[in-house]
Design a protein around this motif. Structure first.
Motif, PDB file in Angstrom:
ATOM      1  N   LEU A  57       4.931   4.484   4.495  1.00 61.86           N
ATOM      2  CA  LEU A  57       4.984   3.188   3.817  1.00 61.86           C
ATOM      3  C   LEU A  57       5.164   2.049   4.810  1.00 61.86           C
ATOM      4  CD1 LEU A  57       7.260   4.101   0.770  1.00 61.86           C
ATOM      5  CD2 LEU A  57       4.786   3.760   0.758  1.00 61.86           C
ATOM      6  N   SER A  58       6.037   2.261   5.782  1.00 62.99           N
ATOM      7  CA  SER A  58       6.311   1.202   6.747  1.00 62.99           C
ATOM      8  C   SER A  58       5.081   0.877   7.584  1.00 62.99           C
ATOM      9  CB  SER A  58       7.468   1.633   7.660  1.00 62.99           C
ATOM     10  OG  SER A  58       7.786   0.624   8.591  1.00 62.99           O
ATOM     11  N   ASP A  59       4.375   1.898   8.007  1.00 59.56           N
ATOM     12  CA  ASP A  59       3.213   1.697   8.869  1.00 59.56           C
ATOM     13  C   ASP A  59       2.006   1.142   8.130  1.00 59.56           C
ATOM     14  OD1 ASP A  59       4.739   2.753  10.896  1.00 59.56           O
ATOM     15  OD2 ASP A  59       3.722   4.703  10.931  1.00 59.56           O
ATOM     16  N   ASN A  60       1.941   1.354   6.826  1.00 54.32           N
ATOM     17  CA  ASN A  60       0.711   1.054   6.093  1.00 54.32           C
ATOM     18  C   ASN A  60       0.905   0.078   4.943  1.00 54.32           C
ATOM     19  OD1 ASN A  60      -1.365   3.180   7.229  1.00 54.32           O
ATOM     20  ND2 ASN A  60       0.568   4.281   6.930  1.00 54.32           N
ATOM     21  N   ARG A  61       2.021  -0.635   4.917  1.00 53.87           N
ATOM     22  CA  ARG A  61       2.332  -1.471   3.766  1.00 53.87           C
ATOM     23  C   ARG A  61       1.244  -2.513   3.502  1.00 53.87           C
ATOM     24  NH1 ARG A  61       7.960  -4.182   5.295  1.00 53.87           N
ATOM     25  NH2 ARG A  61       8.364  -2.083   6.091  1.00 53.87           N
ATOM     26  N   GLU A  62       0.708  -3.125   4.544  1.00 54.07           N
ATOM     27  CA  GLU A  62      -0.308  -4.153   4.333  1.00 54.07           C
ATOM     28  C   GLU A  62      -1.612  -3.555   3.840  1.00 54.07           C
ATOM     29  OE1 GLU A  62      -0.845  -6.657   7.707  1.00 54.07           O
ATOM     30  OE2 GLU A  62       1.231  -7.377   7.715  1.00 54.07           O
ATOM     31  N   ASN A  63      -2.046  -2.454   4.434  1.00 50.77           N
ATOM     32  CA  ASN A  63      -3.286  -1.815   3.998  1.00 50.77           C
ATOM     33  C   ASN A  63      -3.188  -1.354   2.549  1.00 50.77           C
ATOM     34  OD1 ASN A  63      -4.521  -2.169   6.467  1.00 50.77           O
ATOM     35  ND2 ASN A  63      -3.960  -0.136   7.241  1.00 50.77           N
ATOM     36  N   LEU A  64      -2.048  -0.809   2.185  1.00 46.75           N
ATOM     37  CA  LEU A  64      -1.865  -0.338   0.811  1.00 46.75           C
ATOM     38  C   LEU A  64      -1.878  -1.510  -0.162  1.00 46.75           C
ATOM     39  CD1 LEU A  64       0.899   2.325   1.526  1.00 46.75           C
ATOM     40  CD2 LEU A  64      -1.479   2.789   0.881  1.00 46.75           C
ATOM     41  N   ALA A  65      -1.219  -2.609   0.186  1.00 44.80           N
ATOM     42  CA  ALA A  65      -1.200  -3.784  -0.687  1.00 44.80           C
ATOM     43  C   ALA A  65      -2.595  -4.387  -0.815  1.00 44.80           C
ATOM     44  CB  ALA A  65      -0.227  -4.826  -0.144  1.00 44.80           C
ATOM     45  N   PHE A 167      -7.457   1.924  -3.838  1.00 45.15           N
ATOM     46  CA  PHE A 167      -6.110   2.345  -3.453  1.00 45.15           C
ATOM     47  C   PHE A 167      -6.028   3.860  -3.366  1.00 45.15           C
ATOM     48  CE2 PHE A 167      -1.939   3.994  -4.483  1.00 45.15           C
ATOM     49  CZ  PHE A 167      -1.190   3.429  -3.473  1.00 45.15           C
ATOM     50  N   ALA A 168      -6.638   4.565  -4.315  1.00 44.55           N
ATOM     51  CA  ALA A 168      -6.578   6.024  -4.318  1.00 44.55           C
ATOM     52  C   ALA A 168      -7.114   6.592  -3.012  1.00 44.55           C
ATOM     53  CB  ALA A 168      -7.368   6.575  -5.506  1.00 44.55           C
ATOM     54  N   GLU A 169      -8.233   6.078  -2.559  1.00 42.99           N
ATOM     55  CA  GLU A 169      -8.824   6.565  -1.311  1.00 42.99           C
ATOM     56  C   GLU A 169      -7.947   6.220  -0.113  1.00 42.99           C
ATOM     57  OE1 GLU A 169     -13.010   6.236   1.249  1.00 42.99           O
ATOM     58  OE2 GLU A 169     -12.833   5.288  -0.723  1.00 42.99           O
ATOM     59  N   THR A 170      -7.417   4.995  -0.097  1.00 41.22           N
ATOM     60  CA  THR A 170      -6.539   4.585   1.005  1.00 41.22           C
ATOM     61  C   THR A 170      -5.282   5.445   1.050  1.00 41.22           C
ATOM     62  OG1 THR A 170      -7.348   2.310   0.839  1.00 41.22           O
ATOM     63  CG2 THR A 170      -5.274   2.648   2.006  1.00 41.22           C
ATOM     64  N   PHE A 171      -4.670   5.661  -0.102  1.00 43.09           N
ATOM     65  CA  PHE A 171      -3.446   6.448  -0.161  1.00 43.09           C
ATOM     66  C   PHE A 171      -3.721   7.889   0.259  1.00 43.09           C
ATOM     67  CE2 PHE A 171      -0.072   8.793  -2.516  1.00 43.09           C
ATOM     68  CZ  PHE A 171       1.028   8.171  -1.962  1.00 43.09           C
ATOM     69  N   ALA A 172      -4.849   8.433  -0.180  1.00 38.95           N
ATOM     70  CA  ALA A 172      -5.199   9.805   0.194  1.00 38.95           C
ATOM     71  C   ALA A 172      -5.318   9.941   1.713  1.00 38.95           C
ATOM     72  CB  ALA A 172      -6.508  10.211  -0.478  1.00 38.95           C
ATOM     73  N   LYS A 173      -5.918   8.953   2.355  1.00 39.30           N
ATOM     74  CA  LYS A 173      -6.107   9.009   3.804  1.00 39.30           C
ATOM     75  C   LYS A 173      -4.777   8.947   4.548  1.00 39.30           C
ATOM     76  CE  LYS A 173     -10.816   7.150   3.913  1.00 39.30           C
ATOM     77  NZ  LYS A 173     -11.668   5.977   4.273  1.00 39.30           N
ATOM     78  N   VAL A 174      -3.879   8.075   4.094  1.00 43.95           N
ATOM     79  CA  VAL A 174      -2.609   7.970   4.824  1.00 43.95           C
ATOM     80  C   VAL A 174      -1.729   9.185   4.570  1.00 43.95           C
ATOM     81  CG1 VAL A 174      -2.689   5.455   4.952  1.00 43.95           C
ATOM     82  CG2 VAL A 174      -1.495   6.540   3.046  1.00 43.95           C
ATOM     83  N   VAL A 175      -1.764   9.733   3.371  1.00 44.74           N
ATOM     84  CA  VAL A 175      -1.013  10.975   3.106  1.00 44.74           C
ATOM     85  C   VAL A 175      -1.553  12.094   3.979  1.00 44.74           C
ATOM     86  CG1 VAL A 175      -0.584  12.775   1.382  1.00 44.74           C
ATOM     87  CG2 VAL A 175      -0.247  10.378   0.781  1.00 44.74           C
TER      88      VAL A 175
END
Length: 482
Positions: A57-65, A167-175
């Motif tokens: 979350l800390s590393d990707n907060r902007e991309n996720l938002a 968002f689903a695709e972005t979240f999947a990649k960071v997970v």
């Protein structure tokens, strides 16, 4: 690590994102087998997983938002920080602070008849937890259940909403980057994938979404006797008592109704108010919007409706109402091209209207008149039990009356929505608004097997109670059955 190990690790990692039914079933079988052969009973491992989630979350907060905003057409990044990132971070901190104590075996009381034996409750991981995520708060409603599942030592599969694909695709990649597929994987896909997901024999399935779909999910899970937590919705009422500061009421209710443009499962759905407050409430709402959302058509703080289908649904609710009952609070008309829907108040809509029959999930606020508090309570109790209920007033007796004579998933007194962010309060619905509760310790216990253990003492008197039953047995029974 050898080159072969690296290759194997990379191959496993790529399995973290699931897009087909075949991959879904294969990955579930893998996680299920691992959960049986290698249960996660070590707090250090669980804590490290929570650290990884916090770092994600800390590393990707902007991309996720940014991804969430792209799905909405525009979603206020400040709202994402306040309503999704902030409770996610505090939830992780809470779990790391208390999780080790939650997982300890604890003593339970025992009847005098069985002493000197003692009872224990031993929390154990369930195994594999499935999480089905809605589109309205796709970050927090993935991460919140994930916190509880990992703290309880489970492996996790997460089905993201097809209505928020970016968002689903972005979240999947960071997970995929931060977690091994042996622990967490993300599932992408349309309704057919969601249906297949709900049919898997999870050790627990947590679904957040509509009551209608919740029934379908529960029916699918029932075939495997999969226990479910259903976080649904419904029409969360606001009861405004006669002895109240109306300006304070409007301030809090309008905050709750405009957050995420009303697309919140615990948003105030309608307001029960005495007739003499009606017009003043509308005037104060207009002033509130001028202050907090000036130039709403170009205001970065105001969010849009997620897609055309949702926009057309709620616009249809308004179109069937008499025009003079709909009060435009901003002077700005709805814009279907960008899915901007400014807040409106509806005076006394027909109870048979779609607006009053369905969860609104938009910045439309009906005002319903009542004469005395008993009438307001009866109005709520004649309808399906809501996920949240909000009561405003200064009379403690009236507040107590509302709290004790209504049943809802949760309650706020002189506030709205904020109970969802309290990690020491269980969050969940009742009746049509849901089954089960989670968050904090309640979530840990919900996603653990709280195993009862009876520990017999080496020296005990149980042999005295074996047949053939004689005088000693009868005397003992006479004593115990007094």
């Amino acid at each position: 690590m050898t080159d072969n190990d690296k290759t194997t690790s990379a191959a496993v990692k790529s399995q973290s994102i699931i897009t087909t039914v075949e991959q879904l079933q294969k990955q579930f079988s893998r996680l299920h087998a691992l959960s049986r052969s290698n249960p996660i009973n070590d707090w250090a491992i669980r804590e490290r997983l929570l650290d990884d989630l916090e770092m994600l979350l800390s590393d990707n907060r902007e991309n996720l938002a940014h991804a969430i905003s792209a799905d909405f057409g525009h979603r206020s990044e400040s709202e994402t920080q306040f309503a999704e990132l902030f409770p996610s971070f505090t939830g992780i901190s809470h779990a790391k602070k208390y999780g080790k104590s939650w997982m300890k075996t604890r003593r339970a009381s025992i009847s005098a008849m069985y002493r000197p034996a003692h009872n224990e409750i031993q929390p154990q991981p369930l195994g594999v937890v499935g999480i089905m995520v809605p589109w309205n708060y796709p970050l927090y409603l993935a991460v919140g259940p994930m916190i509880d599942a990992l703290t309880a030592g489970n492996r996790v599969m997460i089905k993201m909403s097809e209505a928020a694909p970016k968002f689903a695709e972005t979240f999947a990649k960071v997970v995929d980057h931060y977690f091994s597929s042996d622990m967490v994987c993300v599932v992408l896909g349309e309704v057919d994938i969601a249906e297949a997901f709900s049919k898997l024999p999870f050790d627990h399935l947590l679904y957040t979404g509509s009551t209608e779909v919740g029934r379908i999910v529960m029916a699918a899970a029932a075939k495997n006797l999969t226990p479910v937590t259903l976080e649904l919705g419904g029409k969360s009422p606001v009861i405004v008592t006669k002895d109240v500061n109306l300006e304070s009421v409007v301030n809090r209710v309008m905050m709750g109704k405009t957050l995420n443009a009303g697309q919140t499962c615990i948003a105030p759905d309608y307001v029960l108010i005495q007739r003499e407050h009606h017009q003043h409430f509308i005037s104060l709402a207009i002033e509130w919007l001028q202050k907090h959302y000036p130039n709403i058509e170009n205001n970065e703080d105001y969010s849009y409706i997620i897609n055309a289908a949702q926009f057309n649904r709620v616009q249809g609710y308004l179109d069937e109402l008499p025009a003079d009952s709909v009060h435009n609070l901003t002077g700005v008309d709805a814009n279907p091209e960008i899915r901007l829907m400014p807040p409106v108040i509806v005076s006394e809509p027909a109870l048979s209207s779609q607006l009053m029959q369905n969860e609104i999930f938009a910045p439309i606020l009906p005002l319903i008149h009542y004469d005395n508090l008993d009438d307001a309570i009866q109005f709520v109790n004649e309808r399906p039990r809501p996920l949240a209920l909000y009561v405003f007033g200064n009379d403690d007796n009236e507040i107590y009356q509302v709290r004790t004579q209504t049943v809802s998933g949760g309650v706020c007194v002189n506030e709205v929505i904020l109970h969802v962010a309290q990690h020491d309060l269980p969050f969940g619905g009742v009746g049509d608004s849901g089954i089960g509760a989670y968050h904090g310790k309640a979530g840990f216990e919900r996603l653990s097997h709280m195993k009862p253990v009876f520990v017999q003492a080496k020296l005990n008197g149980m042999n005295l109670l074996l047949p053939p039953y004689g005088d000693l047995f009868r005397k003992a029974m006479a004593l115990f059955l007094k």
